[in-house]
Design an enzyme around this catalytic site. Structure first.
Site, PDB file in Angstrom:
ATOM      1  N   LYS A 182       0.890  -1.175   0.000  1.00 30.83           N
ATOM      2  CA  LYS A 182       0.000   0.000   0.000  1.00 30.83           C
ATOM      3  C   LYS A 182       0.922   1.218   0.000  1.00 30.83           C
ATOM      4  CE  LYS A 182      -2.014   2.943   1.936  1.00 30.83           C
ATOM      5  NZ  LYS A 182      -1.786   4.344   1.543  1.00 30.83           N
ATOM      6  N   CYS A 290      13.873  11.030   6.463  1.00 31.98           N
ATOM      7  CA  CYS A 290      13.698  10.634   7.868  1.00 31.98           C
ATOM      8  C   CYS A 290      15.002  10.771   8.647  1.00 31.98           C
ATOM      9  CB  CYS A 290      13.182   9.211   7.950  1.00 31.98           C
ATOM     10  SG  CYS A 290      14.248   8.039   7.089  1.00 31.98           S
ATOM     11  N   GLU A 393       8.792  16.627  15.229  1.00 33.35           N
ATOM     12  CA  GLU A 393       9.255  16.405  13.855  1.00 33.35           C
ATOM     13  C   GLU A 393       8.493  17.331  12.895  1.00 33.35           C
ATOM     14  OE1 GLU A 393       8.052  12.819  11.657  1.00 33.35           O
ATOM     15  OE2 GLU A 393      10.141  12.564  11.075  1.00 33.35           O
TER      16      GLU A 393
HETATM   17  P1  NAD Z   1       2.163   8.440   7.296  1.00 31.11           P
HETATM   18  O1  NAD Z   1       2.321   7.718   8.577  1.00 31.11           O
HETATM   19  O2  NAD Z   1       1.179   9.535   7.202  1.00 31.11           O
HETATM   20  O3  NAD Z   1       1.768   7.412   6.114  1.00 31.11           O
HETATM   21  C1  NAD Z   1       2.571   6.285   5.834  1.00 31.11           C
HETATM   22  C2  NAD Z   1       1.694   5.230   5.184  1.00 31.11           C
HETATM   23  O4  NAD Z   1       0.764   4.728   6.152  1.00 31.11           O
HETATM   24  C3  NAD Z   1       0.865   5.731   4.004  1.00 31.11           C
HETATM   25  O5  NAD Z   1       0.854   4.756   2.991  1.00 31.11           O
HETATM   26  C4  NAD Z   1      -0.507   5.890   4.633  1.00 31.11           C
HETATM   27  O6  NAD Z   1      -1.586   5.823   3.717  1.00 31.11           O
HETATM   28  C5  NAD Z   1      -0.532   4.707   5.578  1.00 31.11           C
HETATM   29  N1  NAD Z   1      -1.522   4.793   6.652  1.00 31.11           N
HETATM   30  C6  NAD Z   1      -2.037   5.897   7.227  1.00 31.11           C
HETATM   31  N2  NAD Z   1      -2.902   5.562   8.204  1.00 31.11           N
HETATM   32  C7  NAD Z   1      -2.924   4.198   8.244  1.00 31.11           C
HETATM   33  C8  NAD Z   1      -3.624   3.247   9.046  1.00 31.11           C
HETATM   34  N3  NAD Z   1      -4.466   3.614  10.007  1.00 31.11           N
HETATM   35  N4  NAD Z   1      -3.400   1.951   8.807  1.00 31.11           N
HETATM   36  C9  NAD Z   1      -2.531   1.546   7.851  1.00 31.11           C
HETATM   37  N5  NAD Z   1      -1.855   2.405   7.046  1.00 31.11           N
HETATM   38  C10 NAD Z   1      -2.043   3.719   7.254  1.00 31.11           C
HETATM   39  O7  NAD Z   1       3.624   8.934   6.907  1.00 31.11           O
HETATM   40  P2  NAD Z   1       4.018   9.897   5.701  1.00 31.11           P
HETATM   41  O8  NAD Z   1       3.523  11.261   6.009  1.00 31.11           O
HETATM   42  O9  NAD Z   1       3.644   9.242   4.413  1.00 31.11           O
HETATM   43  O10 NAD Z   1       5.621   9.875   5.783  1.00 31.11           O
HETATM   44  C11 NAD Z   1       6.386  10.757   6.548  1.00 31.11           C
HETATM   45  C12 NAD Z   1       6.789  10.100   7.860  1.00 31.11           C
HETATM   46  O11 NAD Z   1       7.530   8.928   7.583  1.00 31.11           O
HETATM   47  C13 NAD Z   1       7.695  10.948   8.728  1.00 31.11           C
HETATM   48  O12 NAD Z   1       7.280  10.850  10.056  1.00 31.11           O
HETATM   49  C14 NAD Z   1       9.062  10.300   8.566  1.00 31.11           C
HETATM   50  O13 NAD Z   1       9.949  10.485   9.643  1.00 31.11           O
HETATM   51  C15 NAD Z   1       8.683   8.879   8.427  1.00 31.11           C
HETATM   52  N6  NAD Z   1       9.738   8.123   7.773  1.00 31.11           N
HETATM   53  C16 NAD Z   1      10.479   7.249   8.528  1.00 31.11           C
HETATM   54  C17 NAD Z   1      11.504   6.528   7.933  1.00 31.11           C
HETATM   55  C18 NAD Z   1      12.340   5.550   8.724  1.00 31.11           C
HETATM   56  O14 NAD Z   1      13.066   4.784   8.109  1.00 31.11           O
HETATM   57  N7  NAD Z   1      12.269   5.528  10.033  1.00 31.11           N
HETATM   58  C19 NAD Z   1      11.770   6.695   6.567  1.00 31.11           C
HETATM   59  C20 NAD Z   1      11.008   7.608   5.851  1.00 31.11           C
HETATM   60  C21 NAD Z   1       9.978   8.305   6.453  1.00 31.11           C
END
Ligand code: NAD
Length: 491
Positions: A182, A290, A393
């Site tokens: 997804k 990230c 963040e």
């Molecule tokens: P997000 O958490 O909003 O979304 C990530 C994914 O989760 C998307 O595909 C979204 O549709 C899905 N999602 C949302 N709600 C959900 C639910 N209830 N159940 C299942 N899936 C759900 O994150 P984002 O805004 O897309 O990305 C940015 C974030 O990602 C930042 O916090 C960043 O730090 C983090 N990030 C972490 C790493 C790492 O390796 N630790 C790497 C890249 C990004």
């Protein structure tokens, strides 16, 4: 208009077929705000079909492959991505607005490398074996046998869409699992494109599936009884919701989440190096990495020098522009929603007493880009270490500079956060380097560098930045299940 945009359809990819649902949502070009694609939202029926296809594919031609054959297929996928490099580049740029100079250097090459790397890691990984020497079991042989975990749900974010999705799909498939992906609703294009590559290189139907949609679609995967594991990258808040969702079915979960990474510049640092690397770590990908740095502690004796040199970096090295222009290295953020979040922190910083050394707002172009999602790179001083801006963040191109007096103090400040993803520090004192690095509570610590990593090493965060480690053989703990076999040898 700088680009002729033909609105593309982005179907789901289920059991080797492209599946349209007619229930579409728009995908926007963050450079100008134009619609570039319509993604077909998956509902429960499509998620069920994808999971069923993935489960069926665990046996049959995929399950029957020898590891060497599966590894060859991984390399074929990597080659397939390279062959269609320009298509992936164009799709990623349309979804994210990031400069081609960045995506062609970082995102797309890593998309291929993620398959090639794990092909070798899994093929060459030995098993463990022990001969017992206890009186009752002398000579008995204990050894481990790994098997795929099963159907893996891959939930990925928008900041490095192809890179972070394949970072999970690569090891999952190399270990013999099947996946239901997804991708982020904001950046769905490269996932559908990867489906085309899977068919082109002959990956059996059902091994790789993509369902498009928002959090609801993700939730259908995390709660699905026939999914065996969830690997997630995204915000810490979403991760927490997902951990609750997987509890009833007790799925294994690998969680890569948010951060508020610290940088440290000691008084003995090479300042040319420190400013260049910190500049990248604060502003690469418009701060949407990230592992990027959002708070930098600078020794009080060099604070003003570092601050003014970082401002010079932002003024002279960052070039806004259209993604196709090879000199552009600073693009928009990914969406209006994210721009508004970043700008709300710019406002909050001023309320919290920041001095804005650079940026602090949104650029005005006087052309079609004013319809896009742009913010200025921003540098603050004067923020308290425990201010909201210095602790939450932002995930944008913004950094708070904070002075410190000595090593113990700065280690305490750097660790004083609920996150623990990455830290970056600069020092030419070799004893200090080895003293400080292990004291920092972060899954990855860079010294005199940033964003360098051998994919065979462990990757993941401490505290609320993550649970578990992926990368190299470390990912095998999640992507496989191990059976311990004990054979008693008769006399
Ligand atoms: P997000 O958490 O909003 O979304 C990530 C994914 O989760 C998307 O595909 C979204 O549709 C899905 N999602 C949302 N709600 C959900 C639910 N209830 N159940 C299942 N899936 C759900 O994150 P984002 O805004 O897309 O990305 C940015 C974030 O990602 C930042 O916090 C960043 O730090 C983090 N990030 C972490 C790493 C790492 O390796 N630790 C790497 C890249 C990004």
């Amino acid at each position: 208009m700088h680009k002729d945009i033909v609105v593309r359809q982005l179907p789901n990819f289920i059991n080797g077929d492209f599946v349209e649902t007619g229930d579409t949502f728009d995908v926007l070009y963050p450079v100008t705000g134009e619609v570039t694609a319509q993604a077909h939202r998956a509902g429960q029926a499509e998620v069920d079909a994808a999971v069923a296809a993935a489960r069926a594919a665990l046996t049959g031609p995929w399950g029957g492959l020898a590891q060497a054959e599966r590894s060859s297929m991984m390399r074929a996928i990597a080659d397939g991505i390279v062959k269609r490099f320009d298509d992936f580049l164009e799709a990623e740029v349309l979804d994210t607005g990031k400069p081609k100079a960045v995506a062609s250097h970082v995102d797309i090459p890593r998309g291929g490398a993620n398959f090639a790397t794990f092909a070798d890691i899994v093929k060459d990984h030995p098993t463990e074996a022990f001969r017992l020497d206890t009186p009752d079991g002398a000579g008995a042989l204990n050894y481990g046998v790994r098997r795929p975990r099963g159907v893996i749900g891959v939930i990925s974010p928008w900041n490095l869409p192809l890179l972070l999705m394949t970072w999970k799909v690569g090891p999952a498939l190399a270990c013999g699992n099947t996946v239901v992906v997804k991708p982020s609703e904001v950046t769905p294009s490269t996932a559908t494109l990867l489906g085309e590559v899977m068919n082109e290189v002959g990956v059996p139907a059902g091994v790789f599936n993509v369902v498009h949609g928002f959090g609801e679609t993700g939730a259908m995967i995390t709660s699905h009884p026939d999914v065996d594991g969830i690997t997630f990258t995204g915000e810490t808040g979403t991760g927490s919701i997902i951990l609750k969702a997987v509890a009833p079915t007790l799925k294994a979960s690998s969680m890569e989440m948010g951060g508020k990474n610290a940088g440290i510049v000691f008084e003995d640092a090479d300042l040319d190096l420190a400013v260049a690397e910190l500049g990248r770590s604060c502003f690469l990908n418009t701060g949407q990495v990230c592992l990027g740095t959002e708070r930098v502690y600078v020794h009080e004796s060099i604070f003003d020098t570092v601050a003014s040199r970082l401002v010079d970096y932002a003024k002279n090295e960052l070039r806004y522009g259209y993604p196709d222009d090879p000199s552009t290295n600073f693009g928009p953020v990914v969406s209006d929603e994210h721009r508004d979040k970043v700008l709300s922190y710019y406002k909050l910083a001023e309320q919290e007493g920041a001095t804005v050394l650079h940026g602090g707002g949104a650029p005005v172009f006087g052309d079609e880009r004013d319809g896009g999602s742009w913010v200025e790179p921003t540098i603050w001083t004067g923020l308290a270490h425990d201010s909201r801006v210095a602790t939450e963040e932002i995930f944008g191109p913004a950094v708070a500079l904070i002075p410190f007096r000595d090593e113990d103090e700065v280690v305490r400040l750097a660790n004083d956060t609920r996150y623990g993803l990455a830290a970056t520090f600069f020092s030419t004192d070799v004893s200090r380097v080895h003293r400080v690095a292990p004291r920092l509570e972060a899954g990855i610590v860079w010294v005199n560098s940033w964003f360098l990593r051998d994919l065979r090493t462990a990757f993941g965060g401490m505290k609320q930045s993550g649970i578990g480690r992926e990368g190299g053989v470390h990912g095998l703990e999640f992507y496989t299940e191990m059976t311990n076999v004990c054979v008693k040898i008769g006399t």
